[in-house]
Design a protein around this motif. Structure first.
Motif, PDB file in Angstrom:
ATOM      1  N   LYS A 301    -112.582 -13.156  26.250  1.00  0.00           N
ATOM      2  CA  LYS A 301    -111.649 -13.949  25.447  1.00  0.00           C
ATOM      3  C   LYS A 301    -111.080 -13.095  24.316  1.00  0.00           C
ATOM      4  CE  LYS A 301    -114.000 -18.303  26.485  1.00  0.00           C
ATOM      5  NZ  LYS A 301    -114.667 -19.500  25.931  1.00  0.00           N
ATOM      6  N   SER A 302    -110.735 -11.833  24.681  1.00  0.00           N
ATOM      7  CA  SER A 302    -110.257 -10.914  23.652  1.00  0.00           C
ATOM      8  C   SER A 302    -108.986 -11.414  22.991  1.00  0.00           C
ATOM      9  CB  SER A 302    -110.028  -9.527  24.256  1.00  0.00           C
ATOM     10  OG  SER A 302    -109.111  -9.606  25.341  1.00  0.00           O
ATOM     11  N   LEU A 303    -108.104 -12.053  23.749  1.00  0.00           N
ATOM     12  CA  LEU A 303    -106.861 -12.542  23.165  1.00  0.00           C
ATOM     13  C   LEU A 303    -106.989 -13.953  22.604  1.00  0.00           C
ATOM     14  CD1 LEU A 303    -104.261 -11.242  25.768  1.00  0.00           C
ATOM     15  CD2 LEU A 303    -105.082 -10.151  23.699  1.00  0.00           C
ATOM     16  N   ARG A 304    -108.019 -14.688  22.994  1.00  0.00           N
ATOM     17  CA  ARG A 304    -108.292 -16.037  22.471  1.00  0.00           C
ATOM     18  C   ARG A 304    -107.071 -16.936  22.576  1.00  0.00           C
ATOM     19  NH1 ARG A 304    -108.991 -16.541  17.509  1.00  0.00           N
ATOM     20  NH2 ARG A 304    -108.072 -14.602  16.781  1.00  0.00           N
ATOM     21  N   LEU A 305    -106.464 -16.980  23.757  1.00  0.00           N
ATOM     22  CA  LEU A 305    -105.274 -17.791  23.975  1.00  0.00           C
ATOM     23  C   LEU A 305    -105.600 -18.945  24.905  1.00  0.00           C
ATOM     24  CD1 LEU A 305    -102.646 -14.949  24.520  1.00  0.00           C
ATOM     25  CD2 LEU A 305    -103.112 -16.217  22.422  1.00  0.00           C
ATOM     26  N   HIS A 306    -105.051 -20.109  24.606  1.00  0.00           N
ATOM     27  CA  HIS A 306    -105.220 -21.272  25.474  1.00  0.00           C
ATOM     28  C   HIS A 306    -104.482 -21.017  26.795  1.00  0.00           C
ATOM     29  CE1 HIS A 306    -104.934 -25.421  26.957  1.00  0.00           C
ATOM     30  NE2 HIS A 306    -105.961 -25.672  26.154  1.00  0.00           N
ATOM     31  N   PRO A 307    -105.069 -21.448  27.937  1.00  0.00           N
ATOM     32  CA  PRO A 307    -104.404 -21.188  29.233  1.00  0.00           C
ATOM     33  C   PRO A 307    -102.989 -21.749  29.310  1.00  0.00           C
ATOM     34  CG  PRO A 307    -106.671 -21.893  29.580  1.00  0.00           C
ATOM     35  CD  PRO A 307    -106.407 -22.033  28.121  1.00  0.00           C
ATOM     36  N   LEU A 308    -102.755 -22.943  28.734  1.00  0.00           N
ATOM     37  CA  LEU A 308    -101.408 -23.510  28.780  1.00  0.00           C
ATOM     38  C   LEU A 308    -100.430 -22.666  27.962  1.00  0.00           C
ATOM     39  CD1 LEU A 308     -99.448 -25.729  29.610  1.00  0.00           C
ATOM     40  CD2 LEU A 308    -100.214 -27.068  27.625  1.00  0.00           C
ATOM     41  N   LEU A 311     -99.563 -19.557  29.918  1.00  0.00           N
ATOM     42  CA  LEU A 311     -98.595 -19.826  30.981  1.00  0.00           C
ATOM     43  C   LEU A 311     -97.184 -19.962  30.413  1.00  0.00           C
ATOM     44  CD1 LEU A 311     -97.870 -20.536  33.908  1.00  0.00           C
ATOM     45  CD2 LEU A 311     -98.517 -22.905  33.398  1.00  0.00           C
ATOM     46  N   LEU A 312     -97.052 -20.725  29.328  1.00  0.00           N
ATOM     47  CA  LEU A 312     -95.725 -20.914  28.737  1.00  0.00           C
ATOM     48  C   LEU A 312     -95.153 -19.602  28.210  1.00  0.00           C
ATOM     49  CD1 LEU A 312     -96.278 -24.276  26.813  1.00  0.00           C
ATOM     50  CD2 LEU A 312     -95.091 -23.934  28.982  1.00  0.00           C
ATOM     51  N   MET A 313     -95.995 -18.787  27.589  1.00  0.00           N
ATOM     52  CA  MET A 313     -95.500 -17.518  27.061  1.00  0.00           C
ATOM     53  C   MET A 313     -95.146 -16.550  28.177  1.00  0.00           C
ATOM     54  SD  MET A 313     -95.241 -17.967  23.903  1.00  0.00           S
ATOM     55  CE  MET A 313     -94.794 -16.292  23.448  1.00  0.00           C
ATOM     56  N   LEU A 314     -95.849 -16.613  29.303  1.00  0.00           N
ATOM     57  CA  LEU A 314     -95.460 -15.788  30.446  1.00  0.00           C
ATOM     58  C   LEU A 314     -94.072 -16.179  30.946  1.00  0.00           C
ATOM     59  CD1 LEU A 314     -98.792 -15.560  32.478  1.00  0.00           C
ATOM     60  CD2 LEU A 314     -97.565 -13.669  31.412  1.00  0.00           C
TER      61      LEU A 314
END
Length: 375
Positions: A301-308, A311-314
């Motif tokens: 969890k190095s980036l500690r980003l929520h999966p949703l 996905l949106l940022m991708l």
């Protein structure tokens, strides 16, 4: 360093996302520098343990950086010198081999499409097999002019930028500690601890992310190679390495790798649709393992980003900068997140602001005392 984690507020999150998108727009204009810098970071994190061992053995930091980067450049230069004549000697054979695999893959896909047209009325009305045949014939006739030439020109345009990788790595190895010291001196004493934590957290996050991707790529290459060998597909190691490397490009990478494997399968085993389904199943299984097991364990969890949010940022990164945006958006967002949450702590912490204000008053009082003394 044990630091209590801080969750950014909604205003900070808006700023983090906005800054990330603006940076991606900027980086899109200078991809020729951003891509070598990111690859140099990966090389830096791979070589930094060796550099530390050399320093502990008695060598200077400058010598360790020069020796490691010089060895890498020498090896890369020798590889390019050997690769160039070998590529020229085998260019015609590779072209014919590629066209053979392309024809075999087209036969496999055409069989699948015709099977769909036989079963479903909407597929027959779309005339997919007919359109595919026309496009494939045009690509066969103009492959060298339209595709191979463009690929070689793109490679030639990127080659000078890629040669920057060992140069950037050298300066990172040589002056990384000096930069952190320079940054610490420029920060007021009241904010020194938080700034030190920020630089440490960014370095730790980048190291965990990039080295985790390298480990994940190697593990995927082993799994793909083993799966291709079990299915009896030719060149399993090379095909597995290509599929694993492409798999690190979100969304489009696994599709390209799967298509390449299907081309080889259709050529080696024409008409055997069960092997094609086996290849599809292998890619789906490894993709699920990556997303559900390997990515959380290896990259963590190095980036500690929520999966949703990921996905949106991708999707945003792909819309802004295409494939480059897909690859850059998550590490950029992770770094901007660390910067944003640390700035929020600094700007909203009453104790830090009070310490900074008190230090300024002390400096002002000392300056006034000096003036009175000299007067």
């Amino acid at each position: 360093m044990n630091v209590t984690r801080h969750d950014p507020g909604p205003v900070t999150w808006v700023g983090i996302i906005a800054v990330t998108c603006l940076l991606l727009l900027l980086f899109q204009k200078i991809l020729w520098l951003v891509v070598p810098f990111l690859l140099a970071l990966v090389l830096y994190y791979l070589l930094s343990p060796l550099a530390r061992r050399m320093v502990l053995a008695g060598f200077s930091n400058d010598f360790a950086a020069a020796a490691l980067c010089g060895t890498f450049m020498l090896g890369l230069g020798l590889w390019l010198l050997l690769l160039y004549p070998w590529t020229l000697a085998n260019a015609d054979a590779w072209h014919s081999t590629f066209m053979r695999y392309l024809t075999g893959g087209y036969s496999l896909i055409d069989g699948l499409v015709k099977g769909m047209e036989h079963k479903f009325a909407f597929a027959r009305g779309a005339h997919l097999s007919e359109h595919m045949g026309i496009r494939f014939a045009a690509m066969q006739n103009h492959f060298a002019e339209e595709y191979l030439g463009a690929a070689l020109l793109a490679l030639g345009a990127w080659l000078p930028s890629l040669l920057l990788i060992p140069v950037i790595t050298y300066f990172l190895l040589k002056q990384g500690a000096s930069f952190r010291k320079f940054l610490g001196v420029a920060v007021p004493n009241a904010y020194f601890e938080k700034t030190l934590y920020l630089t440490h957290a960014i370095d730790r996050t980048a190291r965990s992310y990039f080295l985790g991707l390298v480990k994940l790529t190697l593990l995927d290459a082993l799994l793909y190679s083993a799966g291709f060998r079990l299915l009896g597909i030719s060149s399993p190691a090379m095909l597995g390495g290509i599929a694993a490397a492409l798999g690190q490009i979100p969304y489009i990478g696994p599709l390209i790798g799967c298509l390449a494997a299907l081309l080889v399968t259709g050529t080696d085993f024409p008409g055997q649709l069960e092997l094609a389904y086996g290849v599809l199943g292998l890619f789906v299984a490894i993709r699920l393992l990556d997303d559900l097991l390997f990515m959380p364990v290896i990259v963590g969890k190095s980036l500690r980003l929520h999966p949703l949010l990921s996905l949106l940022m991708l999707l945003v990164g792909g819309a802004i900068a295409g494939i480059a945006g897909l690859m850059l958006i998550l590490p950029m967002l992770g770094m901007t997140l660390l910067l944003g949450e640390t700035l929020e702590i600094i700007l909203t912490a009453p104790r830090l602001r009070a310490r900074h204000a008190y230090a300024r008053r002390l400096r002002a009082r000392a300056a006034q005392n000096d003036l009175h003394t000299f007067s």
